[in-house]
Design an enzyme around this catalytic site. Structure first.
Site, PDB file in Angstrom:
ATOM      1  N   HIS A  52       0.850  -1.200   0.000  1.00 19.79           N
ATOM      2  CA  HIS A  52       0.000   0.000   0.000  1.00 19.79           C
ATOM      3  C   HIS A  52       0.884   1.248   0.000  1.00 19.79           C
ATOM      4  CE1 HIS A  52       1.283  -0.296   4.138  1.00 19.79           C
ATOM      5  NE2 HIS A  52       1.067   1.013   4.200  1.00 19.79           N
ATOM      6  N   HIS A 134       5.902   6.719  -0.146  1.00 17.02           N
ATOM      7  CA  HIS A 134       6.746   5.537  -0.389  1.00 17.02           C
ATOM      8  C   HIS A 134       5.930   4.276  -0.176  1.00 17.02           C
ATOM      9  CE1 HIS A 134       6.886   5.983   3.975  1.00 17.02           C
ATOM     10  NE2 HIS A 134       7.197   4.700   4.043  1.00 17.02           N
TER      11      HIS A 134
HETATM   12  P1  2AM Z   1       6.347   2.424   6.739  1.00 15.89           P
HETATM   13  O1  2AM Z   1       5.939   1.388   5.748  1.00 15.89           O
HETATM   14  O2  2AM Z   1       7.348   3.391   6.241  1.00 15.89           O
HETATM   15  O3  2AM Z   1       6.706   1.842   8.077  1.00 15.89           O
HETATM   16  C1  2AM Z   1       1.155   1.210   8.616  1.00 15.89           C
HETATM   17  O4  2AM Z   1       2.024   1.046   9.667  1.00 15.89           O
HETATM   18  C2  2AM Z   1       1.652   2.228   7.618  1.00 15.89           C
HETATM   19  O5  2AM Z   1       1.791   3.506   8.260  1.00 15.89           O
HETATM   20  C3  2AM Z   1       3.004   1.917   7.006  1.00 15.89           C
HETATM   21  O6  2AM Z   1       2.958   2.226   5.624  1.00 15.89           O
HETATM   22  C4  2AM Z   1       3.954   2.823   7.717  1.00 15.89           C
HETATM   23  O7  2AM Z   1       5.007   3.303   6.976  1.00 15.89           O
HETATM   24  C5  2AM Z   1       3.070   4.001   7.985  1.00 15.89           C
HETATM   25  N1  2AM Z   1       3.605   4.810   9.082  1.00 15.89           N
HETATM   26  C6  2AM Z   1       3.906   6.122   9.030  1.00 15.89           C
HETATM   27  N2  2AM Z   1       4.349   6.562  10.205  1.00 15.89           N
HETATM   28  C7  2AM Z   1       4.364   5.507  11.037  1.00 15.89           C
HETATM   29  C8  2AM Z   1       4.748   5.333  12.383  1.00 15.89           C
HETATM   30  N3  2AM Z   1       5.180   6.360  13.140  1.00 15.89           N
HETATM   31  N4  2AM Z   1       4.645   4.103  12.889  1.00 15.89           N
HETATM   32  C9  2AM Z   1       4.212   3.071  12.132  1.00 15.89           C
HETATM   33  N5  2AM Z   1       3.823   3.170  10.867  1.00 15.89           N
HETATM   34  C10 2AM Z   1       3.898   4.382  10.306  1.00 15.89           C
END
Ligand code: 2AM
Length: 183
Positions: A52, A134
């Site tokens: 996603h 991303h």
């Molecule tokens: P990431 O893939 O870069 O970890 C669910 O966790 C989604 O929320 C993921 O796509 C994650 O990004 C994003 N996300 C953004 N900020 C986050 C945080 N502080 N902790 C966990 N997930 C985060």
């Protein structure tokens, strides 16, 4: 569409985020790439179903706030846009390999801004750092040298989602709680 949270979840807050998800075929394509990269560079690949692009991470949200959250964002009108995913990148500090586009359409940033503004006005708290789109492919990688470009993957984005991240015996599972169409 509304998906009811599982009854057993009622006693604790849910970990929520807004996101867009590609069609199954694109999830499979990116999932295969994730698998290949994890074999080559080490780390844990994201399962195709979980691929996603996050719009806004809300984090732990009390159950009694979820209806308010849904109602608050329901009048947001976003426009459809297309993404061309053609690069991979590496965040050393976060230890993730991610897929991304060379450029992102203004409609994506407008949607994210609309969600942030609406939630702020409704009193929700969230991480308000600059949005860096991303698509995480691999976690816990310590080294990666991205190739120049990938075979481009065209992803038409027609809807956005409220999702819950749930830890299960089979690992993290993302559940769609609600969805809104883009026009
Ligand atoms: P990431 O893939 O870069 O970890 C669910 O966790 C989604 O929320 C993921 O796509 C994650 O990004 C994003 N996300 C953004 N900020 C986050 C945080 N502080 N902790 C966990 N997930 C985060």
């Amino acid at each position: 569409m509304k998906t009811k949270l599982l009854k057993t979840d009622n006693h604790k807050p849910a970990r929520l985020f807004f996101a867009v998800q590609p069609a199954n075929t694109i999830q499979k394509q990116l999932g295969n790439l994730a698998k290949k990269l994890a074999i080559e560079w080490g780390g844990r690949c994201i399962k195709p179903d979980n691929i996603h692009l996050t719009l806004l991470f809300l984090g732990e949200t009390k159950m009694d706030k979820i209806d308010l959250l849904r109602t608050a964002v329901t009048n947001i009108t976003g426009k459809r846009f297309d993404l061309t995913i053609q690069k991979t990148g590496f965040w050393k500090r976060n230890q993730i390999i991610y897929a991304h586009a060379d450029t992102y359409p203004p409609e994506l940033f407008s949607l994210v801004d609309a969600i942030k503004n609406t939630l702020r006005d409704s009193g929700f708290k969230f991480d308000d750092r600059a949005y860096k789109p991303h698509i995480t492919l691999v976690r816990k990688t310590t080294l990666y040298t991205p190739p120049e470009t990938l075979q481009p993957i065209e992803w038409p984005v027609k809807e956005w989602l409220l999702m819950q991240s749930k830890q299960t015996d089979q690992g993290i599972r993302y559940i769609i709680l609600d969805r809104w169409q883009l026009h």
